[in-house]
Design an enzyme around this catalytic site. Structure first.
Site, PDB file in Angstrom:
ATOM      1  N   ARG A 186      -4.509   6.608  -0.842  1.00  0.00           N
ATOM      2  CA  ARG A 186      -3.233   6.819   0.397  1.00  0.00           C
ATOM      3  C   ARG A 186      -2.152   6.514  -0.028  1.00  0.00           C
ATOM      4  NH1 ARG A 186      -6.773   5.835   5.011  1.00  0.00           N
ATOM      5  NH2 ARG A 186      -4.353   4.669   6.282  1.00  0.00           N
ATOM      6  N   CYS A 231      -0.463   4.363   3.093  1.00  0.00           N
ATOM      7  CA  CYS A 231      -0.533   2.986   2.573  1.00  0.00           C
ATOM      8  C   CYS A 231      -1.913   2.719   2.812  1.00  0.00           C
ATOM      9  CB  CYS A 231       0.570   2.225   3.839  1.00  0.00           C
ATOM     10  SG  CYS A 231       2.676   2.191   3.435  1.00  0.00           S
ATOM     11  N   LYS A 290      -3.191  24.722  -2.422  1.00  0.00           N
ATOM     12  CA  LYS A 290      -4.020  24.034  -3.904  1.00  0.00           C
ATOM     13  C   LYS A 290      -3.207  23.792  -5.082  1.00  0.00           C
ATOM     14  CE  LYS A 290      -6.639  21.263  -1.921  1.00  0.00           C
ATOM     15  NZ  LYS A 290      -7.182  21.763  -0.776  1.00  0.00           N
ATOM     16  N   HIS A 346       4.917  45.043   4.011  1.00  0.00           N
ATOM     17  CA  HIS A 346       5.810  44.448   4.830  1.00  0.00           C
ATOM     18  C   HIS A 346       6.503  43.846   4.044  1.00  0.00           C
ATOM     19  CE1 HIS A 346       3.459  47.108   7.841  1.00  0.00           C
ATOM     20  NE2 HIS A 346       1.921  46.303   7.555  1.00  0.00           N
ATOM     21  N   GLU A 372      -4.891  28.795   0.892  1.00  0.00           N
ATOM     22  CA  GLU A 372      -5.505  27.787   0.132  1.00  0.00           C
ATOM     23  C   GLU A 372      -5.334  27.539  -0.727  1.00  0.00           C
ATOM     24  OE1 GLU A 372      -6.593  24.573   1.353  1.00  0.00           O
ATOM     25  OE2 GLU A 372      -8.134  23.949  -0.540  1.00  0.00           O
ATOM     26  N   GLU A 424       0.255  22.101  -4.890  1.00  0.00           N
ATOM     27  CA  GLU A 424      -0.338  20.434  -4.956  1.00  0.00           C
ATOM     28  C   GLU A 424      -0.124  20.012  -6.033  1.00  0.00           C
ATOM     29  OE1 GLU A 424      -3.562  20.308  -2.072  1.00  0.00           O
ATOM     30  OE2 GLU A 424      -2.745  18.016  -1.469  1.00  0.00           O
ATOM     31  N   LYS A 448      -2.854  10.812   0.170  1.00  0.00           N
ATOM     32  CA  LYS A 448      -3.823  11.706   1.283  1.00  0.00           C
ATOM     33  C   LYS A 448      -4.177  11.548   2.487  1.00  0.00           C
ATOM     34  CE  LYS A 448      -8.721  12.811   0.598  1.00  0.00           C
ATOM     35  NZ  LYS A 448      -8.319  13.865   0.295  1.00  0.00           N
ATOM     36  N   ASN A 466       1.708  -0.619   8.083  1.00  0.00           N
ATOM     37  CA  ASN A 466       1.741   0.759   7.335  1.00  0.00           C
ATOM     38  C   ASN A 466       1.976   1.315   8.585  1.00  0.00           C
ATOM     39  OD1 ASN A 466      -0.205   3.485   7.060  1.00  0.00           O
ATOM     40  ND2 ASN A 466      -2.021   2.814   7.693  1.00  0.00           N
ATOM     41  N   GLY A 467       2.590   2.502   8.900  1.00  0.00           N
ATOM     42  CA  GLY A 467       3.485   2.815   9.586  1.00  0.00           C
ATOM     43  C   GLY A 467       4.800   2.543   9.336  1.00  0.00           C
ATOM     44  N   TRP A 504       2.929   3.872   0.137  1.00  0.00           N
ATOM     45  CA  TRP A 504       3.607   5.461  -0.125  1.00  0.00           C
ATOM     46  C   TRP A 504       4.803   4.985   0.923  1.00  0.00           C
ATOM     47  CZ3 TRP A 504       5.244   9.222   3.834  1.00  0.00           C
ATOM     48  CH2 TRP A 504       5.658  10.856   2.676  1.00  0.00           C
TER      49      TRP A 504
END
Ligand code: F6R
Length: 617
Positions: free
Chosen positions: A27, A2, A490, A509, A486, A493, A612, A102-103, A76
């Site tokens: 955000r 948010c 990426k 293994h 990574e 995502e 983000k 926000n939260g 969000w």
């Protein structure tokens, strides 16, 4: 999660709020809204589910007027899906009070029951509307004092929140409060701003004030006042934003991610800049803080996601140059497992945003247990560095695309600088290693640029051909292993393709069972010059999976001819010492993920379900 913006001043606030939200959209982007009060004290509100463009359309169809006081929110979703009703602002006090948040308010169900019993009816499923109703009740009880209402309400809320409110009775006033969620003040001339981060107002002012934990702020066009939750006055810490608005614009690039990948050389160069003096690593921010490093027996690195992978790379450098054992932990796992840390532990947190709630809470827990804390962070004025004993900023500049790229290479760079600094302070670093590292660090930006100039087009072509691929595997050894992780993250995502990263030695293994004819596998090949044995082992790993039909895309240094017969595709990186290879090897993987998502027609900057800055646990 948010984005929040507030404005008071002489200008019409609608456009200021919407452009602030555009910079904060990374955000959260599942709904957006603004509320504006004009001088006569009339409140207008528009909010829409969907990206900011939906709100823009609503405002174009029905502008909100020339009000000069306002608040705006990009969401969000946590409580309640992304609908018009659940979008912020939420209204209360006969629609005269507007609130954004926000939260997560953890006790919202109890509070909602209490308010419902009091006769309050709710229009949304959000925890925010509960806070709005509480504020309205407290506002009436406090005789129309909005700050007083905040003081009464914040003590009733559990969890994390930044709340902003404006009321028709008080044109020219926005009040906010924060606990475990970000909020900063922007200081203008005859106007003031609030924002989740400085991006919200950097096009108007670069003078900022940091609001501490558990504080309430009131802004008017000419004044800013801050108190703690008990009403004691607080002097907020001033800081200057070191980048300007253009740094957070796309600047002609097709996406923020494309721009940010192109800035990887600069991110490394800027992180190193000013930290090499007479051929020696000197980190001015750590001057006088040697005792943080001398009395410790162990380093624990805490981070999440991509930042965690940079920590995994950093472990090799710290152990090599500073000769201290390093554990790297996911911050959200650390906090809840009764960790064993104390005064002889240095906890290094890594966070681009500096607001990741999991990391923040883990740092607080480490500090509570007596550990020393150091934050590696990209965002000035953010909460995690403020909660830490020491800070080493990465100077990657604002990172807007949800997928982290330039911040990742900057984080590894900062960890290397830290490792070299600690190695020197502890007298563990050999002169040869120190001298070689300085040369390697200085050469990195040029080498990354070489990859962008010479390999980017070919990698994008490869990604285009692979647009229908359903699964991609990534392998690496030693420092190449976190790079494989990574590369896989990426790709998942932003292209929504199944991807896994493995340590090459782990193949036999279990994971080798995944290999079937045609399975694409990226392999990060270590330099034969650095460690011939490891290089040979990775070539053997490649042969093992090739024999089972895998299609190999090798990332190897220029001139590594041994890998050629084993690779279907070879992506070249310039020569570097082994510890510096990961900062180069990751660049083709960032380009590939971006290329593949683009080939699939996806939004690389705002992938689905993500935001983000993850400011909820
Ligand atoms: C992945 C990504 C995330 C972040 C993670 C931590 O591309 O960006 O995995 O790395 O959410 O975020 P910060 O660094 O802000 O703490």
């Amino acid at each position: 999660m948010c984005g929040i913006v507030g404005y008071v001043g002489p200008r019409a606030s609608q456009d200021i709020l919407v452009s602030g939200l555009a910079r904060l959209e990374y955000r959260g982007y599942d709904s957006a809204g603004i509320a504006v009060i004009d001088e006569s004290g009339s409140l207008g509100m528009r909010k829409r589910a969907g990206k900011l463009s939906a709100l823009r359309e609503a405002l174009a169809a029905e502008p909100i007027g020339a009000g000069t006081t306002g608040i705006g929110h990009t969401r969000w979703a946590t409580h309640g899906g992304p609908t018009d009703e659940n979008a912020h602002p939420h209204l209360a006090d006969d629609d005269r009070l507007a609130v954004i948040h926000n939260g997560i308010i953890e006790n919202f169900a109890d509070l909602r029951r209490e308010l419902a019993a009091d006769g309050v009816t709710f229009r949304s499923e959000t925890d925010t509307e509960v806070a709005a109703a509480l504020l309205a009740r407290a506002y009436r009880a406090n005789g129309g004092d909005l700050v007083g209402a905040f003081r009464a309400v914040v003590h009733r809320l559990d969890g994390a929140f930044t709340l902003l409110a404006t009321h028709e009775d008080h044109p020219g006033l926005v009040v906010g409060a924060r606990r475990n969620s970000p909020l900063v003040i922007g200081l203008g001339e005859g106007e003031n701003f609030l924002g989740s981060d400085v991006a919200a107002f950097v096009e108007h002012t670069r003078h900022a004030l940091a609001i501490g934990q558990d504080e309430i702020v009131a802004i008017t066009p000419d004044a800013v006042s801050v108190i703690d939750f008990d009403g004691n006055p607080v002097e907020p810490a001033p800081f200057e934003v070191s980048w300007d608005a253009s740094a957070a614009d796309k600047g002609g690039w097709s996406s923020f991610m494309a721009k940010e990948v192109s800035e990887e050389p600069e991110a490394v160069a800027n992180t190193v800049r000013g930290r090499i003096r007479d051929g020696r690593i000197v980190i001015p921010e750590l001057d006088g803080l040697d005792e943080l490093f001398t009395g410790i027996e162990r380093v624990v690195i805490l981070a999440c996601g991509t930042a965690y992978y940079s920590g995994l790379v950093g472990k090799y450098a710290i152990e090599r140059w500073a000769r201290i054992p390093v554990d790297v932990e996911l911050a959200h796992e650390f906090r809840y497992r009764d960790p064993i840390v104390g005064a002889s532990t240095l906890v290094v947190s890594i966070s681009q945003s500096g607001e990741t709630m999991d990391t923040l809470m883990a740092v607080k827990e480490a500090a509570r247990l007596g550990a020393k804390t150091l934050s590696i962070c990209n965002t000035q004025g953010a909460t995690i560095p403020r909660e830490s004993d020491a800070i080493v900023y990465t100077h990657a500049g604002p990172e807007v695309a949800v997928a982290s790229t330039k911040a990742f290479v900057a984080q590894i760079t900062a960890l290397y600088l830290l490792a070299l600094h600690v190695g020197r302070v502890r007298e563990a670093l050999s002169t040869d290693d120190a001298a070689e590292a300085v040369v390697q660090l200085e050469e990195l930006p040029e080498k990354i640029q070489w990859i962008l100039d010479n390999e980017q087009e070919r990698i994008e072509q490869l990604a285009h051909w692979m647009a229908d691929t359903r699964s991609v595997l990534f392998l690496g050894r030693h420092v190449g292993f976190p790079i494989a992780l990574e590369g896989a993250l990426k790709l998942k995502e932003i292209s929504y393709i199944h991807a896994e990263g493995f340590a090459a030695g782990e193949l036999k293994h279990g994971p080798i069972a995944l290999i079937e004819p045609g399975q694409p596998v990226f392999v990060v090949v270590p330099s034969p010059r650095g460690n011939a044995t490891m290089h040979a082992k990775v070539i053997s790993n490649i042969e093992e999976i090739r024999a089972r039909g895998a299609r190999i895309i090798a990332i190897a240094e220029q001139g590594d001819t041994a890998v050629l017969p084993s690779a279907d595709e070879m992506l070249r990186i310039p020569l570097a010492s082994p510890l510096f290879e990961p900062i180069l090897a990751v660049v083709p993987l960032h380009i590939f993920a971006m290329g593949l998502a683009t080939a699939k027609g996806l939004d690389v900057d705002q992938p689905r379900n993500l935001a983000k800055s993850v400011t909820v646990e």
